[in-house]
Design an enzyme around this catalytic site. Sequence first.
Site, PDB file in Angstrom:
ATOM      1  N   GLY A 237       0.788  -1.229   0.000  1.00 38.91           N
ATOM      2  CA  GLY A 237       0.000   0.000   0.000  1.00 38.91           C
ATOM      3  C   GLY A 237       0.821   1.281   0.000  1.00 38.91           C
TER       4      GLY A 237
ATOM      5  N   GLU B  85      15.639  -1.773  -3.224  1.00 39.19           N
ATOM      6  CA  GLU B  85      15.834  -2.163  -4.615  1.00 39.19           C
ATOM      7  C   GLU B  85      16.080  -0.941  -5.475  1.00 39.19           C
ATOM      8  OE1 GLU B  85      12.262  -4.295  -5.770  1.00 39.19           O
ATOM      9  OE2 GLU B  85      11.376  -2.474  -6.564  1.00 39.19           O
TER      10      GLU B  85
ATOM     11  N   ILE C 234      13.461   2.519 -10.501  1.00 43.95           N
ATOM     12  CA  ILE C 234      13.420   2.837 -11.930  1.00 43.95           C
ATOM     13  C   ILE C 234      12.267   3.824 -12.068  1.00 43.95           C
ATOM     14  CG2 ILE C 234      13.227   1.883 -14.250  1.00 43.95           C
ATOM     15  CD1 ILE C 234      14.064  -0.827 -12.745  1.00 43.95           C
TER      16      ILE C 234
ATOM     17  N   HIS D  52       7.241   0.129 -20.124  1.00 42.09           N
ATOM     18  CA  HIS D  52       6.779  -1.257 -20.008  1.00 42.09           C
ATOM     19  C   HIS D  52       7.007  -1.909 -21.366  1.00 42.09           C
ATOM     20  CE1 HIS D  52       3.776  -4.479 -18.786  1.00 42.09           C
ATOM     21  NE2 HIS D  52       3.958  -4.681 -20.068  1.00 42.09           N
TER      22      HIS D  52
ATOM     23  N   GLU E  93       6.928  -9.753 -18.989  1.00 40.42           N
ATOM     24  CA  GLU E  93       6.887  -8.305 -18.858  1.00 40.42           C
ATOM     25  C   GLU E  93       8.179  -7.806 -18.220  1.00 40.42           C
ATOM     26  OE1 GLU E  93       2.124  -7.492 -18.539  1.00 40.42           O
ATOM     27  OE2 GLU E  93       3.290  -7.298 -16.700  1.00 40.42           O
TER      28      GLU E  93
ATOM     29  N   ARG F  74      -0.769 -16.692 -20.587  1.00 36.20           N
ATOM     30  CA  ARG F  74      -2.012 -16.751 -21.370  1.00 36.20           C
ATOM     31  C   ARG F  74      -1.831 -15.913 -22.625  1.00 36.20           C
ATOM     32  NH1 ARG F  74      -3.140 -11.431 -20.310  1.00 36.20           N
ATOM     33  NH2 ARG F  74      -2.599 -10.777 -18.224  1.00 36.20           N
TER      34      ARG F  74
ATOM     35  N   VAL G 277      -4.468  -9.403 -24.418  1.00 37.18           N
ATOM     36  CA  VAL G 277      -5.333  -8.506 -25.192  1.00 37.18           C
ATOM     37  C   VAL G 277      -4.580  -7.980 -26.420  1.00 37.18           C
ATOM     38  CG1 VAL G 277      -6.588  -6.317 -25.147  1.00 37.18           C
ATOM     39  CG2 VAL G 277      -6.626  -7.802 -23.136  1.00 37.18           C
TER      40      VAL G 277
ATOM     41  N   ARG H 184      -7.121   0.291 -27.538  1.00 40.36           N
ATOM     42  CA  ARG H 184      -8.254  -0.419 -26.936  1.00 40.36           C
ATOM     43  C   ARG H 184      -9.473   0.495 -26.918  1.00 40.36           C
ATOM     44  NH1 ARG H 184      -5.990  -4.099 -21.926  1.00 40.36           N
ATOM     45  NH2 ARG H 184      -3.994  -4.635 -22.888  1.00 40.36           N
TER      46      ARG H 184
END
Lengths: 458, 77
Positions: free
Chosen positions: A165, A201, A204, A209, A275, A293, A296, A339
């Site tokens: 969160g 970490e 970035i 993406h 990804e 899978r 889209v 989309r």
Amino acid sequence: MAIQRLFIANRGEIAVRIVRAAQALGIHAIQAHSEADTDMLAVKLADEAVCIGPAPSKDSYLKIDAILKAAKDTGADAIHPGYGFLSESPAFARAVEAAGLIFVGPSADTIERMGDKVAARQAAEAAGVPVVPGSDGRVEDVASAVAVAERIGFPVMIKAAAGGGGRGIRVAKTVEELKTLAPQAKSEAEAAFGDGGLYVERAILSPRHIEVQILGDGENAVHCYERECSLQRRRQKVWEEAGAACLDDETREALCASAVALAKAVNYRGAGTLEYLYDEAANQFFFIEMNTRIQVEHPVTEMLTGVDLVAEMIQVCGGAKLSMTQDQITRTGHAIEVRLCAEDPFMNFMPWPGQVKTLKEPTGEGVRFDHFLSEGYQIPPFYDSLLGKVIVHAETRDAAIDKLVTALTEMEIEGTKTTAPLHLALAADPAVRAGDFHTQWLEPWLEAGNLTAKGDAA
Amino acid sequence: MSDIQSPLPGTFYHQASPEEPPFKSEGDDVAVGDVIGLIEVMKTFIQVTAETSGVFVAYKVDNASPVTAGDVVAELK
């Protein structure tokens, strides 16, 4: 054992895509549908259709026993899960296999392993795939945090090990900042979670993406190059491209080779996507997760490479070997998908599921429209708002954007709101034209009122 | 008497969540802008609010039932 009767446990545009792919392969297509979807396009196109329950997804498209019963009753020998719904449920994949049917996707164990962030990161590291550099587990004090940061490089992100969160998260650009911020993060983590353990970490800050499409037959795996999907709103992609114009050839080859290495390491079967976050300034990519899978945005890859990803996943899951070798997969030109959602982009993307009064599809060479609309169709309010995708392919990225504008201008969908005005505004934006964006770009652009201004002017 | 209509098609809820009480019960005063219920449309929840003031009489559709735009979901007097 090649698949002969394929049961499609999904809806909307991807169900249409799978029905058509199955029929082109000579496979009998059996379409599942809820009570709210009796007149959807995939039901009309399929060879056979069967109702699996009431409108709410939990009573139909997410109801494993109802799906298995319908598949058995209709004599199906395989189930295609599409995307969303049960497509990445190891329990569903296991139940399908236990019922003696083929699950069109990887094994349940692979879905489970790659669906767990820690296990997926370990699998990636073991296959030599770069992951976001970080502390191996938690760090307890400021000195250890500094040591980790000096090893992995600044800027670094400090997170509560116990957290979530966003609480306890700090970004430090230098050792001095880290020495100031780490104690704050530690006490905030202690206050919020009763646990002052930290995780460090590499930060970035404005990543792209980028993802790689892979195909595997359980032994061998190939890639179909990469996609650029940085234009996102609320972590939902809105505009996707193949390839990523920001990559040089050497980086592209290394990226795609890393995806194949991981796919082979997990004996991947079917179509999948890895990804990555891409740090453009440093020219470095980091694996974040794998989607086990069809996605889209698969059509941009199909336009770029000419590979039919849905047909190939059906065939390899039916027991065939990959029908192509890596050197037979080539990339030509540039493809863009947008989309179309049943939302009002001028009203903060409020869902707006109307009844389609008129439908004029975009046409022409290099234009593809994957959708599930027809004139008179009442869009059901019970599911997500994706209506379809407009995909264009041209020799260059510039020409593809021009073709997208022509296609969206030619297209007419009356009776419902769509997000087409957003895509026209994006296509007219100089930064989008220049390919100069990242995952944190679109939301501030919307907040700055760019859509309203351009929409009014258009 | 005045009717409150659903502005959108979707699933109508009387409560903010299954653990919460209904937004209004019989006899409650209703002011303009009060939340009467929620419509779930395409995985998004949208508030249904009163456009007139009055006294709440009853919900006219069951909790968690499908509605179309313009359906009367509650009645005021």
